[in-house]
Design an enzyme around this catalytic site. Sequence first.
Site, PDB file in Angstrom:
ATOM      1  N   LYS A  69      37.770  41.658  49.435  1.00  0.00           N
ATOM      2  CA  LYS A  69      39.011  41.508  50.393  1.00  0.00           C
ATOM      3  C   LYS A  69      39.151  43.056  50.863  1.00  0.00           C
ATOM      4  O   LYS A  69      39.617  43.190  52.069  1.00  0.00           O
ATOM      5  CB  LYS A  69      40.364  41.026  49.338  1.00  0.00           C
ATOM      6  CG  LYS A  69      40.266  39.559  49.394  1.00  0.00           C
ATOM      7  CD  LYS A  69      41.453  39.311  48.607  1.00  0.00           C
ATOM      8  CE  LYS A  69      41.773  37.599  48.096  1.00  0.00           C
ATOM      9  NZ  LYS A  69      42.929  37.454  47.656  1.00  0.00           N
ATOM     10  N   ASN A  90      42.310  38.665  53.695  1.00  0.00           N
ATOM     11  CA  ASN A  90      41.695  37.409  53.345  1.00  0.00           C
ATOM     12  C   ASN A  90      41.549  36.165  54.357  1.00  0.00           C
ATOM     13  O   ASN A  90      40.979  35.276  53.869  1.00  0.00           O
ATOM     14  CB  ASN A  90      42.583  36.672  52.014  1.00  0.00           C
ATOM     15  CG  ASN A  90      43.640  36.249  52.777  1.00  0.00           C
ATOM     16  OD1 ASN A  90      44.210  36.381  53.742  1.00  0.00           O
ATOM     17  ND2 ASN A  90      44.311  35.224  51.923  1.00  0.00           N
ATOM     18  N   ASP A 105      48.173  35.952  51.774  1.00  0.00           N
ATOM     19  CA  ASP A 105      48.617  35.372  50.306  1.00  0.00           C
ATOM     20  C   ASP A 105      50.311  35.594  50.416  1.00  0.00           C
ATOM     21  O   ASP A 105      50.826  34.736  49.471  1.00  0.00           O
ATOM     22  CB  ASP A 105      47.909  36.372  49.331  1.00  0.00           C
ATOM     23  CG  ASP A 105      46.466  36.200  49.094  1.00  0.00           C
ATOM     24  OD1 ASP A 105      46.196  34.953  49.078  1.00  0.00           O
ATOM     25  OD2 ASP A 105      45.851  36.922  48.560  1.00  0.00           O
ATOM     26  N   GLY A 137      52.114  42.335  36.579  1.00  0.00           N
ATOM     27  CA  GLY A 137      50.717  42.736  36.908  1.00  0.00           C
ATOM     28  C   GLY A 137      51.123  43.737  38.184  1.00  0.00           C
ATOM     29  O   GLY A 137      51.892  43.676  38.793  1.00  0.00           O
ATOM     30  N   ILE A 226      51.052  32.548  39.428  1.00  0.00           N
ATOM     31  CA  ILE A 226      49.948  32.158  40.188  1.00  0.00           C
ATOM     32  C   ILE A 226      48.837  31.711  39.685  1.00  0.00           C
ATOM     33  O   ILE A 226      48.046  31.157  40.307  1.00  0.00           O
ATOM     34  CB  ILE A 226      49.837  33.412  40.890  1.00  0.00           C
ATOM     35  CG1 ILE A 226      48.739  34.622  40.266  1.00  0.00           C
ATOM     36  CG2 ILE A 226      50.997  33.863  41.816  1.00  0.00           C
ATOM     37  CD1 ILE A 226      48.362  35.685  41.203  1.00  0.00           C
TER      38      ILE A 226
END
Length: 287
Positions: A69, A90, A105, A137, A226
């Site tokens: 990516k 992406n 995304d 994260g 996710i």
Amino acid sequence: MTTPHPRAFVVGHPIGHSRSPLIHGHWLAEHGLPGAYERVDVHPDAFPDFVRSLQAEGWVGGNVTIPHKEAAFRLAQVLTPRAGRIGAVNTLWFEDGRLHGDNTDAPGFLAHLDASLGVGWPEATGASNGRSALVLGAGGAARAILVGLLERGLDRLVVANRSAERAEGLTALDSTRITAIAWDAVPMHLRETGLLINTTALGMAGQDPLALDLAPLPEAAAVADIVYVPLETPLLAAARARGLPAVDGLGMLLHQAVPGFARWFGRRPDVSPALRARIVADLESHR
């Protein structure tokens, strides 16, 4: 002279696990469109040459997944503002002879939230604590989701990561609205969180669970993960046990695919129950 059918791809290394061919194949069949969507395994060393040869090889564009990516971001000739902020691409397509890159995304995640919680979720989840989210994260997915939440206008975003330095790096996206906290400070921030989002691998099949007591979350809060293998992660199970809306990771995968399909095949598809059922059945068959 016949026009060749459009050919699109998903490229990664490895790539055999990708469900993208199932998603796009479903839409091609549903709309009766000619065309093909194929997996392509390309080693990182060969990726620049692969991208430069796309038009010569007859590709109209494609999806890019791990680990390419960031390389796709550097190789695209034209970037959307969103891709520029995220620093990763992406989705690739040709327009006016130039290779364009986007990162879907962020809108894919938000579209799934809208479908799961209703388009008014920022106000509903922030009923008593402002329009806020806590993101667990600090990888590429977290960065994309933060950009999407900023675009949606949330007031306060908090990022927690085991590596504090990586979390701090994400505050540069908007230092007035994004705050980085230590991982062990997550429990005390839950009481001020309208939307809790896990972007780590914790809870994924084969990984450690995400051990987090959700009791401090407000009654109006929602929880998203996710991870989609398993579809019901321990975090989402804990959210449901508390009576909170739980948003799984599969919808993000499905919704992020929509813009690319529309670019390559000229029809904007829907994320339907039939598509979701097909992907869920495939996931179940590979358990």
